[in-house]
Structure formats: structure tokens, C-alpha cells
Motif scaffolding. Structure first.
Motif, PDB file in Angstrom:
ATOM      1  N   LEU A  33      46.551  54.311  70.811  1.00 11.18           N
ATOM      2  CA  LEU A  33      47.278  54.156  69.547  1.00 11.18           C
ATOM      3  C   LEU A  33      48.260  55.303  69.312  1.00 11.18           C
ATOM      4  N   GLN A  34      47.881  56.505  69.737  1.00  8.45           N
ATOM      5  CA  GLN A  34      48.757  57.667  69.566  1.00  8.45           C
ATOM      6  C   GLN A  34      50.055  57.510  70.349  1.00  8.45           C
ATOM      7  N   GLN A  35      50.010  56.738  71.426  1.00  7.52           N
ATOM      8  CA  GLN A  35      51.185  56.602  72.283  1.00  7.52           C
ATOM      9  C   GLN A  35      52.024  55.375  71.960  1.00  7.52           C
ATOM     10  N   MET A  36      51.542  54.521  71.097  1.00 11.06           N
ATOM     11  CA  MET A  36      52.232  53.266  70.822  1.00 11.06           C
ATOM     12  C   MET A  36      53.319  53.436  69.777  1.00 11.06           C
ATOM     13  N   THR A  37      54.429  52.753  70.003  1.00  7.76           N
ATOM     14  CA  THR A  37      55.482  52.695  68.996  1.00  7.76           C
ATOM     15  C   THR A  37      55.100  51.667  67.938  1.00  7.76           C
ATOM     16  N   LEU A  38      55.805  51.676  66.829  1.00  2.00           N
ATOM     17  CA  LEU A  38      55.574  50.684  65.783  1.00  2.00           C
ATOM     18  C   LEU A  38      55.755  49.271  66.339  1.00  2.00           C
ATOM     19  N   GLU A  39      56.806  49.080  67.143  1.00  4.18           N
ATOM     20  CA  GLU A  39      57.065  47.756  67.703  1.00  4.18           C
ATOM     21  C   GLU A  39      55.928  47.301  68.617  1.00  4.18           C
ATOM     22  N   GLU A  40      55.377  48.216  69.393  1.00  8.26           N
ATOM     23  CA  GLU A  40      54.276  47.859  70.286  1.00  8.26           C
ATOM     24  C   GLU A  40      53.014  47.512  69.503  1.00  8.26           C
ATOM     25  N   LYS A  41      52.785  48.205  68.413  1.00 10.70           N
ATOM     26  CA  LYS A  41      51.638  47.863  67.569  1.00 10.70           C
ATOM     27  C   LYS A  41      51.812  46.474  66.964  1.00 10.70           C
ATOM     28  N   ILE A  42      52.990  46.194  66.482  1.00  9.92           N
ATOM     29  CA  ILE A  42      53.255  44.877  65.904  1.00  9.92           C
ATOM     30  C   ILE A  42      53.089  43.793  66.963  1.00  9.92           C
ATOM     31  N   GLY A  43      53.509  44.084  68.190  1.00  8.78           N
ATOM     32  CA  GLY A  43      53.371  43.117  69.272  1.00  8.78           C
ATOM     33  C   GLY A  43      51.940  42.696  69.501  1.00  8.78           C
ATOM     34  N   GLN A  44      50.989  43.605  69.338  1.00  7.67           N
ATOM     35  CA  GLN A  44      49.582  43.280  69.523  1.00  7.67           C
ATOM     36  C   GLN A  44      49.061  42.323  68.449  1.00  7.67           C
ATOM     37  N   LEU A  45      49.777  42.196  67.365  1.00  6.09           N
ATOM     38  CA  LEU A  45      49.360  41.329  66.264  1.00  6.09           C
ATOM     39  C   LEU A  45      49.884  39.909  66.425  1.00  6.09           C
ATOM     40  N   ASN A  46      50.528  39.623  67.549  1.00  5.95           N
ATOM     41  CA  ASN A  46      51.206  38.348  67.753  1.00  5.95           C
ATOM     42  C   ASN A  46      50.437  37.499  68.762  1.00  5.95           C
ATOM     43  N   LEU A  47      49.964  36.326  68.316  1.00  8.98           N
ATOM     44  CA  LEU A  47      49.252  35.371  69.169  1.00  8.98           C
ATOM     45  C   LEU A  47      50.141  34.149  69.348  1.00  8.98           C
ATOM     46  N   VAL A  48      50.423  33.783  70.598  1.00 10.67           N
ATOM     47  CA  VAL A  48      51.369  32.704  70.859  1.00 10.67           C
ATOM     48  C   VAL A  48      50.769  31.682  71.809  1.00 10.67           C
ATOM     49  N   LYS A  67      58.635  37.695  76.007  1.00 15.07           N
ATOM     50  CA  LYS A  67      57.979  38.429  74.923  1.00 15.07           C
ATOM     51  C   LYS A  67      56.795  39.247  75.436  1.00 15.07           C
ATOM     52  N   ILE A  68      56.046  38.689  76.395  1.00 18.72           N
ATOM     53  CA  ILE A  68      54.930  39.457  76.966  1.00 18.72           C
ATOM     54  C   ILE A  68      55.466  40.714  77.638  1.00 18.72           C
ATOM     55  N   LYS A  69      56.499  40.557  78.448  1.00 15.77           N
ATOM     56  CA  LYS A  69      57.062  41.696  79.170  1.00 15.77           C
ATOM     57  C   LYS A  69      57.650  42.738  78.227  1.00 15.77           C
ATOM     58  N   ALA A  70      58.072  42.295  77.044  1.00 15.59           N
ATOM     59  CA  ALA A  70      58.622  43.228  76.057  1.00 15.59           C
ATOM     60  C   ALA A  70      57.541  43.850  75.185  1.00 15.59           C
ATOM     61  N   PHE A  91      52.008  39.854  83.822  1.00  9.13           N
ATOM     62  CA  PHE A  91      53.151  40.233  82.982  1.00  9.13           C
ATOM     63  C   PHE A  91      52.788  41.394  82.063  1.00  9.13           C
ATOM     64  N   ALA A  92      51.573  41.327  81.499  1.00 13.31           N
ATOM     65  CA  ALA A  92      51.162  42.331  80.519  1.00 13.31           C
ATOM     66  C   ALA A  92      50.824  43.672  81.163  1.00 13.31           C
ATOM     67  N   VAL A  93      50.074  43.658  82.269  1.00 15.01           N
ATOM     68  CA  VAL A  93      49.570  44.928  82.809  1.00 15.01           C
ATOM     69  C   VAL A  93      50.481  45.539  83.871  1.00 15.01           C
ATOM     70  N   ASN A  94      51.461  44.785  84.340  1.00 17.56           N
ATOM     71  CA  ASN A  94      52.354  45.326  85.371  1.00 17.56           C
ATOM     72  C   ASN A  94      53.800  45.438  84.932  1.00 17.56           C
ATOM     73  N   HIS A  95      54.136  44.857  83.772  1.00 14.26           N
ATOM     74  CA  HIS A  95      55.543  44.845  83.365  1.00 14.26           C
ATOM     75  C   HIS A  95      55.748  45.363  81.943  1.00 14.26           C
ATOM     76  N   THR A  96      54.752  45.996  81.353  1.00 14.57           N
ATOM     77  CA  THR A  96      54.928  46.608  80.036  1.00 14.57           C
ATOM     78  C   THR A  96      54.655  48.098  80.128  1.00 14.57           C
ATOM     79  N   ARG A  97      55.167  48.826  79.177  1.00 15.07           N
ATOM     80  CA  ARG A  97      55.100  50.287  79.224  1.00 15.07           C
ATOM     81  C   ARG A  97      53.669  50.793  79.219  1.00 15.07           C
ATOM     82  N   LEU A  98      52.834  50.236  78.358  1.00 16.09           N
ATOM     83  CA  LEU A  98      51.469  50.742  78.216  1.00 16.09           C
ATOM     84  C   LEU A  98      50.430  49.875  78.916  1.00 16.09           C
TER      85      LEU A  98
END
Length: 756
Positions: A33-48, A67-70, A91-98
Motif C-alpha cells: 500500500l505504501q508503494q501504490m499510487t492513488l490510481e493503482e489503489k482505485i484500480g483494485q476496486l474495479n471488478l469487470v 485495463k488489466i495491464k494499466a 497480464f496482471a503479474v507480468n505487465h503491471t508495475r506492482l
């Protein structure tokens, strides 16, 4: 950032960290959580959902891969299969920052590929171990296909069978519903969520969804707090107490505020009063739907939902598209977003996804764990145990296995309608038809089939029901031609088995009905068959209580089979031929007509109660119908008979905090071995708020061989005497209590005791 930074260190550390989980202090999550940006936190709240499966709403997410890659997606649903899920997880574990892994959810309502009876049917077994076992099998199968999050159990109390989703729950009673909620949560989640054969459970729909006005889906609910706490909230709380990991909000409003934006519900009640520390997800686009409720635009309702305590937005993407602006404008705080994100990350941690994002991706498991012989065996047993014998005219049932049978009816050789509503992961073509089941169980019987009638001749109704494929198929032959074929077959046979009722999608979500009778096309078939004078056994399939006063008055036997699942035909044959003696009991009252609805056994006396079914002016009764239902809660016959005697209680007076033990002798007086569900009802005679006439407070399923007698013991714990008073305090008050024990909610034998 390497994912290895979030790996669990040792089993010992796991135990220590889990101990800290309740305080929201998982070091790996806090570091992330300390390393996450606001946008990344919001992304975790999105179920698609990328679509392509069975839809549960009219909206499908777009550009999901991008969207997953972002980093804009916290979870997916509507995706299954190890190969597909691995692609998305990559996509999530190999193409996103965290490299934060995704959750993968699904509606596994009554089984995965091995489809069990609809939940209302399973509830009719009154068998908690069996229900738990079906949930365990569902979890094992779903996780073998890569799914780790289940949108079940649905525990809404339903007392209006016009509401189609009554099929998804346990019926009308909070005590029984609470026991089933607990069993299902334990079945799905097991003792250790990092076990790859368990999954997150989701209790839904918080709250009161089963009480929508007029039985019309997605409608409003108007209910006082005392009724809520005593009659509708207990199963949700039971799921919370059982450790359910997530909660899904309902579509309806509560005190004028939709559930997805209701702070009293999601924070004051769920978190502060009940102590829930998991995460809360909206139902399909329910955040966006608050716009139509009249609470503002998408940004306004999204902020309302987050501030109320909602953590994850299903499909609507209002959080994703508006939440940053709301932070900048001071409408929500980043701290609130962090809290929601933390809860979702903690769920992923509990599943072991930070240790191994591919924990649920194993192509070898599908072949051995899904729809195997053992699972089918349990499905067959569960179906047989769910059936309720409503009538056995002249003991037609069980049938002999050397007999000439006319099998008729639109559901008699129809695989498409065996699984029931809300079985999107099942394959109807793998189900056992009733024709095939009868032939398999009684190979020496002569069995001939005729359709006899359509499920309905109403083409407009068929169009509405057939949204997910043909369920009501209107034959090219005329109704008269089909009927004549069935009658000729009946004339040549010893007995008629007529399989009638609802198509699967005549109940379930968005399937409310105002006419709960058997469709007229089938009624004509039944009347004509009765006119032949042949012995007739009706097998009735439905997802709800039906209004069948005409059929119940006919000289026929009736077996209520719900929609039995993948082993439908085998299970029905097992019961019709007596290989299993039916022992199911109704968990929802069956009305005489829709004018009686809502009708349930635990109603209250009025100040002018009717003392009999004989009409009395200025008493609480109808001019044109009885007060009594057609069939009461807890009702169900057997091929044998049971006699209750010597009801007794161990104490005539107790103090606060003391228990009471009730005993009764039960004898199997008939000619078959069988099971009986012994039911205990309690009446609080005088209290500070008006009491129900009686309430279920105990039950026990007992097997007795013919001629056997057994003393049955049931205990009333101090909690069983309590209720929520006018101040919503959970209390027991001094006074007299009546205890009734017997075969259904109409039992009259009683003993009394007093609480000091």
C-alpha cells in the motif's frame, strides 16, 4: 518491483501474520500500500467481466486486457478454465508495475459442473452435512477451473414466491436459513483459504432483497428495524459469524437509500455492530443504478457508495472513472480508498495469491476433479433427499419395478430443464433425463414416453423465458395431437407418471410471476389423464412454491422435485421406485392462491385473530379464501408413517442463561425404513413486542427402520429464547414459553416452561 517481496516466509510466519489479520496489519499488504499510487489503489476496486459467458446483467466491460495491464482491474468474473485464467493473470503479474494478482470470481450457486438441486430444493433436505458437502464439491470443481471467489451463498429470506429468486435461497425461515448459511460458507472456504481446493465465499444480498414489493425483482423494500433484525438479518449475520470473506450488496433500497450506498447498512451494522472485516462488493452495476433511484450522477453515487463502506464496484466502473476527481474535490478521502484497497489485497493474501498467483491454475485438476463419478453420486443423493412428497393417493408410490409405465409430460424427456436456474457453468446435455433415469433404475419395466403438452402454449411467455436458450419449446404438432398420443399411451399402461411444472428460467433472477399455477397447457393434460382412471403420479418441477389446489384435490400422488440438477432422472427414479424413501420438508409455505401472499408460518396474531377457518365477521380472515396455506412450512410425507409420543421437558422453570432439554419418542409405524425431520417450534407467550405465533428453534433428521422407536433429544439454548426488542437489544424476557415438537409447523402437541 519483484513479487517475491510479498511471498509468505514460513508456516510459522503465516500463523503470526494471520493473527494480525483481524487488526489489518499484514506487513506485506501494508508495504504494498505504501508503494501504490492513488490510481493503482482505485484500480483494485474495479471488478469487470469481459463477457462471453452467461450474462447476469446488460453491461459487459470493454478493453479489459488494456485495463488489466494499466493496473485498473482488481478482479475478473465470467472467465473460466486454467488456460484463459492464466492469460489474464499473466497480464496482471507480468505487465503491471506492482504485479498484483487478480481475483477470479463466478456465480457457483448450486454446484459448478456437477450441478446439484436448486438451493430451495437443497434446503428441503434439512441436511446440513449434505449441504456443506455440496459446497465443498462446488469449490473443488470451480477452483480446478481457476476460480477462487464465489458469489454464493444467497441467504435472502423470501416469503413471496412471486419473486423468482426464491429459488436461490433457503426459504422463509431465519433459523433454518442461518444454519444453511453457515454450512455453505464452511463448505466453500474450509479451514484454510490458501488451500487450492477452497475459495472465497460471498454472502448476498445485503440486505432484505427477498422482501421486494410485489415480489417484483429489483424493486423497493420498506421494512422496520425490528422486523429486519428478528426475521431477515439473521442469515447474513450467521454467514459473517462463520467467517465469510466477502459480502455483496443488494439492488433494493433500505429506508430510502439503496444498499450499495447505505452507510447504516455497510458500516454501522456490518462493520461496527457485526465486526465484519472482509470486503464488500456491489452487485452487477448496482452503483450505477443508484442514478435511476434518484441519488445523483455517476460521480455522486460512486462517492456515496465508497463513503458508505463499499469496497469494490462490479462492472459499473464508476469508481474507476470518477474517484480521482472526487478525491481532488474533497468528496471522498484517499484514506477511504486505501481502506477499501487494503481489504481487497488482504483477501488476495488469504488466498495465497501473493505467494503463488497461479495457485488455482492447474490443467491436470480439471480432468480428475470436475464432474467425476463420486461427484455425480453425491449429486444423485442430494437430489433424492431434496424431494418432498406432497401427496400419496392410495399409496400409489413407490412403484413396482416390473410394471408398464406411461411417462408423459413436457419435462419427462427434457435435459434442458433439469439443472434449474442459475446454473451457468453446468451443461444441460450432460444431465440425466427422467426417461433415461427410469429405464436405468427399472430395466425390467416397460416404459413408453409421450410429451403430451408443451410447458406453455404462450409464445410471448416462451420468448421471455428463452433468453438463455430454448427452455419452453412449442411443438410443431397441435396440442390436441400431443394430448391424444399421451392418452393412448395411458390406456395401454398400468400407471402414468406425468412430469409437469416450470421451465428452469420461469424462476430465478428477473423471473417474477403473478400466476404461480401450473400453466394451462399442462393442466389440461393432467385433467385428461385423471379422466382415464389410471393411477397417476405427478412429478412436479419448479423453482418456487406453486399454487396447486386443483391438482392436490385430484386423485393423484404428487412428488415435488424442484429442478434436481445433473442427476435428475436417476434421483427421481430412485424415489419413484422406492430405492430411497422421500424425506424432504418444505422450507417455504405454499399458498392457496397469490392473494394470500405474503404467507409464512411465523406470522403474528392480530388483536382479532380468526379462531377457525369458518368465516367470522369482524375477525381477521378472507371472504373468498382460507387463512391457512395449502401446504405449511415443514410439511413433507414419507412412504412410511411416524408417530410422536411422550413429549417432555427437563425443567418447568429456568433462570437467565440456562438451557432446556426437550425429549420426544418417535416410532416408525409404517412398512418402510425412512427418515423424519423432527421439528421444534417455540412460542414466547408474552413479551414487550408482539411475538410470532411460533418460531423454529431446533430440528433433527432421524433415520428409523420400520417398527423402530427412538427417544429424540433437542436442546433449547439461552440464545434461542432471545429476540431483538424495540431498542434492538438482543434479550430474553421473563415469562412463559410453549414448546411444540412434531412433523411440521402445524404441530399441536406442546409442553411449557417459564423463564424467571
Amino acid at each position: 518491483m519483484s513479487i517475491s517481496k510479498y511471498i509468505l516466509f514460513t508456516v510459522l510466519n503465516t500463523i503470526v501474520i494471520y493473527g494480525a489479520y483481524a487488526q489489518h496489519n499484514i506487513p506485506q499488504v501494508e508495504e504494498l500500500l505504501q508503494q501504490m499510487t492513488l490510481e493503482e489503489k482505485i484500480g483494485q476496486l474495479n471488478l469487470v467481466t469481459p463477457g462471453g459467458g452467461i450474462a447476469t446483467g446488460s453491461v459487459v466491460s470493454d478493453n479489459v486486457e488494456a485495463k488489466i495491464k494499466a493496473g485498473k482491474v482488481g478482479g475478473l468474473f465470467g472467465v473460466a478454465g486454467p488456460e484463459k485464467i492464466k492469460i489474464a493473470q499473466d497480464f496482471a503479474v507480468n505487465h503491471t508495475r506492482l504485479r498484483i494478482p487478480l481475483l477470479f470470481g463466478s456465480d457457483v450457486i448450486h454446484g459448478y459442473k456437477t450441478t446439484f438441486p436448486i438451493p430451495l430444493g437443497l434446503a428441503s433436505s434439512w441436511d446440513m452435512e449434505l449441504i456443506k458437502k455440496t459446497a465443498q464439491i462446488a469449490a473443488k470443481e470451480a477452483t480446478a477451473d481457476g476460480i477462487n471467489w464465489n458469489f454464493s451463498p444467497m441467504v435472502d429470506i423470501a416469503r413471496d414466491p412471486r419473486w423468482g429468486r426464491i429459488a436461490e435461497g433457503a426459504g422463509e425461515d431465519p433459523y433454518l436459513g442461518s444454519a444453511i448459511a453457515k454450512a455453505m460458507v464452511q463448505g466453500y472456504q474450509g479451514d484454510n483459504l490458501s488451500n487450492d481446493k477452497t475459495m472465497l465465499a460471498t454472502v448476498k444480498h445485503l440486505a432484505l432483497y427477498g422482501a421486494v414489493d410485489g415480489g417484483r425483482d429489483y424493486n423497493s423494500v420498506d421494512m422496520g428495524r425490528v422486523k429486519m433484525f428478528n426475521q431477515y438479518l439473521p442469515p447474513y449475520k450467521a454467514a459473517i459469524d462463520a467467517g465469510v470473506s466477502s459480502v455483496m450488496t443488494s439492488f433494493n433500497d433500505i429506508d430510502g437509500i439503496p444498499a450499495s450506498g447505505n452507510k447504516w447498512l455497510l458500516t454501522d451494522l456490518l462493520r461496527d455492530r457485526w465486526g465484519f472485516d472482509g470486503f464488500v462488493v456491489s452487485d452487477y452495476t448496482s452503483v450505477n443504478e443508484m442514478i435511476a433511484h434518484g441519488l445523483g450522477d455517476l460521480q455522486a453515487v460512486s462517492a456515496l457508495a465508497l463513503n458508505a463502506g463499499l469496497d469494490m464496484d462490479m462492472v459499473g466502473e464508476g469508481f474507476l472513472t470518477t474517484m480521482k476527481n472526487s478525491v481532488e474535490e474533497g468528496k471522498v478521502s484517499e484514506d477511504q480508498i486505501t481502506k477499501a484497497c487494503r481489504r481487497i489485497l488482504e483477501a488476495k493474501y488469504k488466498l495465497g495469491l501473493f505467494e503463488d498467483p497461479y495457485r488455482y491454475i492447474d490443467t491436470k485438476r480439471s480432468a480428475k476433479d470436475i464432474l467425476n463419478e463420486e461427484n455425480r453420486k453425491i449429486a444423485r443423493e442430494a437430489a433424492a433427499r431434496s424431494f418432498v412428497l406432497l401427496k400419496n393417493h392410495e399409496n400409489i408410490l413407490p412403484l413396482k419395478k416390473v410394471i408398464k409405465i406411461a411417462l408423459v409430460g413436457p419435462l419427462a424427456n427434457n435435459k434442458k430443464n433439469m439443472l434449474g436456474t442459475w446454473a451457468p457453468t453446468g451443461n444441460p446435455q450432460l444431465s440425466v433425463s427422467i426417461l433415461d433415469g427410469l429405464k436405468k433404475v427399472a430395466p425390467r419395466a416397460t416404459i413408453a414416453y409421450a410429451k403430451g403438452a408443451n410447458i406453455s402454449n404462450d409464445t410471448e411467455l416462451a420468448t421471455k423465458v428463452n433468453v438463455f436458450g430454448p427452455r419452453i419449446e412449442i411443438d410443431k404438432r397441435t396440442p390436441e395431437e400431443m394430448l391424444q398420443e399421451a392418452l393412448e399411451l395411458a390406456d395401454e399402461s398400468d400407471v402414468v407418471v406425468a412430469v409437469v411444472g416450470e421451465a428452469t428460467e420461469m424462476s430465478g433472477e428477473a423471473s417474477s410471476r403473478t400466476d404461480l399455477s401450473i400453466p394451462e397447457a399442462q393442466k389440461k393434460l393432467i385433467r385428461a389423464l385423471v379422466a382415464t382412471g389410471k393411477p397417476i403420479a405427478l412429478v412436479l418441477m419448479s423453482g418456487r412454491p406453486m399454487t396447486i389446489p386443483e391438482e392436490l384435490a385430484l386423485p393423484v400422488s404428487i412428488l415435488q422435485a424442484w429442478h434436481p440438477g445433473v442427476e435428475a432422472g436417476n434421483a427421481i427414479a430412485d424415489v419413484l421406485f422406492g430405492d430411497y424413501n422421500p424425506a424432504g420438508k418444505l422450507t417455504a409455505t405454499w399458498p392457496v392462491n397469490v392473494g394470500q401472499i405474503p404467507i409464512y408460518y411465523s406470522m403474528k396474531n392480530t388483536g382479532r385473530p380468526a379462531t377457525s377457518e369458518t368465516f367470522q365477521k369482524f375477525k381477521s380472515n378472507y371472504l373468498d379464501a382460507p387463512n391457512a396455506p395449502l401446504l405449511p412450512f415443514g410439511y413433507g410425507l414419507s412412504y412410511t408413517q411416524f408417530k410422536y409420543s411422550d413429549l417432555s421437558i427437563d425443567k418447568e422453570e429456568i433462570g437467565q442463561g440456562q438451557s432446556v432439554t426437550v425429549t420426544v419418542n418417535l416410532k416408525n409405524t409404517g412398512n418402510y425404513d425412512g427418515e423424519e425431520v423432527v421439528q421444534l417450534y417455540l412460542r414466547d407467550v408474552v413479551r414487550s413486542i408482539t411475538p410470532p405465533i411460533r418460531e423454529l428453534k431446533g430440528f433433527k433428521k432421524v433415520f428409523l427402520r420400520k417398527g423402530e422407536t427412538r427417544t429424540i433429544t433437542l436442546a433449547l439454548a439461552p440464545e434461542d429464547l432471545k429476540f431483538y426488542n424495540g431498542q434492538l437489544d438482543f434479550v430474553s424476557e421473563p415469562g412463559e414459553f410453549e414448546v411444540y415438537v412434531g412433523t411440521d409447523s402445524n404441530v399441536t402437541e406442546k409442553v411449557t416452561f417459564s423463564l424467571k
